[in-house]
Enzyme design. Structure first.
Site, mmCIF file in Angstrom:
data_model
loop_
_atom_site.group_PDB
_atom_site.id
_atom_site.type_symbol
_atom_site.label_atom_id
_atom_site.label_comp_id
_atom_site.label_asym_id
_atom_site.label_seq_id
_atom_site.Cartn_x
_atom_site.Cartn_y
_atom_site.Cartn_z
ATOM 1 N N GLY A 25 0.811 -1.205 0.000
ATOM 2 C CA GLY A 25 0.000 0.000 0.000
ATOM 3 C C GLY A 25 0.843 1.253 0.000
ATOM 4 O O GLY A 25 0.426 2.294 0.514
ATOM 5 N N SER A 37 5.432 -4.761 -2.561
ATOM 6 C CA SER A 37 5.068 -3.425 -3.023
ATOM 7 C C SER A 37 5.642 -2.391 -2.043
ATOM 8 O O SER A 37 6.840 -2.354 -1.823
ATOM 9 C CB SER A 37 3.549 -3.317 -3.167
ATOM 10 O OG SER A 37 3.184 -2.155 -3.857
#
Length: 529
Positions: free
Chosen positions: A151, A236
């Site tokens: 995120g 990520s």
């Protein structure tokens, strides 16, 4: 393609980070309750020693889930104010139950996604973690694997069923930990120009993670873990957080290995925000809120919604000023992240001559997925490939369907190549590279596709079950020894610029050398690494 068209696509990327499964409710800016219990409960819990662990702050009662002890919402620090490093946990009396997820950080915006200001279960005091272990108090010292959620540095939570550590812990006899920490404006608003109190405000989200690693050093033995064998891994934004820890001298010695899964773009992982950019951003935020240096402490009480609204506008204004390129569009955009302040973050992860000094002796396992964004964001696909480019794809990936050539990723693959090449140039601990190529029928080998395989949380046919065992075992063995390996994999060679050694992870895995060098050069001829 305008950013508003990316909203649903972005939700695909961050679904693993924004699920609130089991996250207990709390109100932002209120302290986390310490689960007080009555005398009868304390006596009962104390006599029931199974799953009771002594920490530096008090006794914790976990739950036994088919042989894996689980501890949820364990506090590792306490943030009594915004924008400053959290302090030590206040000790509690009796036995505290650790059977419910703790608060997560207030959620921000990423890649144009709207902010959910009504998010329940969020709090500035979100310094808590979750633990899965095969045994407590048994004298064993198991490798510790610390998961940092995705995120970006803006949204997400450790309280996510997709990242449940039970199967990984059980299959590898390892201790798995996932960490909640401050994000977005709460974790990275640079107020250092306004006094010593806020010296580390631009990196306070990272100071949270460092505090969690320090807590692990002091407490993980009681959970059957080895504090001298800690691996941080993330996907990520979580991968970019691993890179930030490999850059900060304040994290040195608190972990021994790093794993980065699809965790870098040019401005998030390869580089982070400059001091000039971050201070300009803060000036815009304060102006939008009508706050001056004389009444700076009003920031402690500004509502989350007002703070996020002011930040969203300021991020765009700052991006326009410094011409920071947006992902997938021709616009400008700035995302939250660490600040290169010359102290907590002395340099960018990738330096001119190699890699950040603090990460020199840390082995790194790093890679990305074959498609990442291209199946979800049409503008990032290579739709008009030449025959030469198509042939180069066929040579790079002979086991893949040629029709998928246009969906090969360069957006993340190239920054990852830059990181691994510069890390290898450093001449320190080895780098091991992979490309995950297993394809979902609808989304290809997209961003985050490897996560359930890493955690061994896969349901499906025998081939998928086997791949999950292979990938999770490779990660486990890297955590144990510093070299990734699994029964069904060939010997995994370390990567350097000359050999380009890369493991293709799929139902049929293989080690290749410089497999996509020509392809990347054809697709992005101006990119240098």
């Amino acid at each position: 393609m305008k950013k508003t068209k990316l909203l649903n696509i972005v939700m695909v990327m961050v679904i693993s980070a924004s699920l609130l499964a089991g996250c207990r409710n709390s109100t932002e800016n209120q302290p986390i309750p310490s689960n007080p219990v009555n005398k009868e409960t304390v006596d009962t819990a104390a006599s029931q020693t199974d799953g009771v662990v002594k920490t530096t702050a008090g006794l914790l009662q976990g739950t036994n889930n088919n042989g894996i002890y689980t501890y949820l919402g364990v506090p590792y620090a306490e943030a009594t104010e915004r924008f400053v490093p959290a302090g030590e946990v206040k000790p509690w009396d009796g036995v505290r139950k650790a059977d419910a997820y703790g608060a997560m950080s207030p959620q921000g915006a990423i890649l144009g996604m709207p902010i959910n200001n009504n998010e329940t279960g969020t709090n500035n005091n979100c310094q808590n973690l979750n633990i899965w272990t095969p045994g407590t108090g048994d004298g064993k010292k198991r490798p510790v694997m610390v998961w940092l959620h995705g995120g970006g540095f803006s949204i997400g939570t450790a309280n996510n069923a997709m990242n449940d550590g039970k199967n990984l812990s059980q299959s590898g006899d390892v201790v798995v930990v996932s960490v909640n920490h401050r994000l977005n404006v709460f974790g990275h608003m640079d107020l250092s120009a306004y006094g010593e109190k806020y010296k580390y405000s631009g990196n306070v989200g990272t100071t949270d993670i460092v505090a969690a690693l320090k807590w692990i050093q002091d407490n993980i033995v009681a959970f059957g873990g080895d504090p001298s064998n800690v691996t941080v891994f993330g996907q990520s934004g979580g991968g970019a957080k691993v890179l930030s820890l490999m850059t900060s001298p304040y994290a040195k010695g608190l972990f021994q290995k790093g794993i980065v899964e699809s965790g870098a773009t040019e401005t998030m992982g390869v580089t982070f925000s400059t001091k000039e950019e971050s201070q300009t951003l803060t000036e815009h935020i304060l102006k939008n809120l009508g706050i001056t240096p004389d009444n700076l402490e009003k920031l402690q009480n500004v509502s989350n919604s007002a703070l996020q609204e002011a930040s969203t506008k300021a991020l765009q204004d700052t991006a326009n000023t410094y011409k920071i390129p947006a992902a997938f569009t021709n616009d400008y955009a700035m995302e939250w992240g660490p600040v290169i302040d010359g102290d907590y973050m002395p340099t960018n992860p990738v330096t001119k001559d190699g890699f950040a000094d603090a990460g020199k002796d840390i082995p790194l396992l790093i890679g990305s997925n074959l498609n990442e964004w291209t199946t979800m964001v049409p503008s990032s696909a290579h739709t008009n490939m030449t025959e030469e480019e198509k042939n180069a794809f066929a040579q790079a990936y002979p086991n893949e369907n040629a029709s998928g050539a246009k969906n090969v990723d360069t957006f993340i693959r190239l920054p990852m190549l830059k990181i691994m090449s510069h890390k290898a140039d450093q001449g320190g601990a080895p780098v091991y590279a992979y490309v995950f190529t297993w394809e979902d029928a609808t989304r290809g080998s997209s961003h985050g596709a490897e996560i359930p395989f890493v955690f061994d949380n896969v349901s499906g046919n025998a081939d998928l079950q086997k791949l999950a065992k292979t990938v999770s075992q490779a990660w486990i063995n890297f955590a144990k020894t510093g070299t990734p390996s699994a029964e069904d994999l060939p010997k995994w060679e370390a990567y350097d610029r000359k050999n380009g050694a890369t493991m293709i992870l799929d139902t049929e895995s293989e080690l290749v050398h410089n497999h996509d060098k020509s392809l990347m050069k054809l697709l992005e001829p101006n990119y240098s690494y």
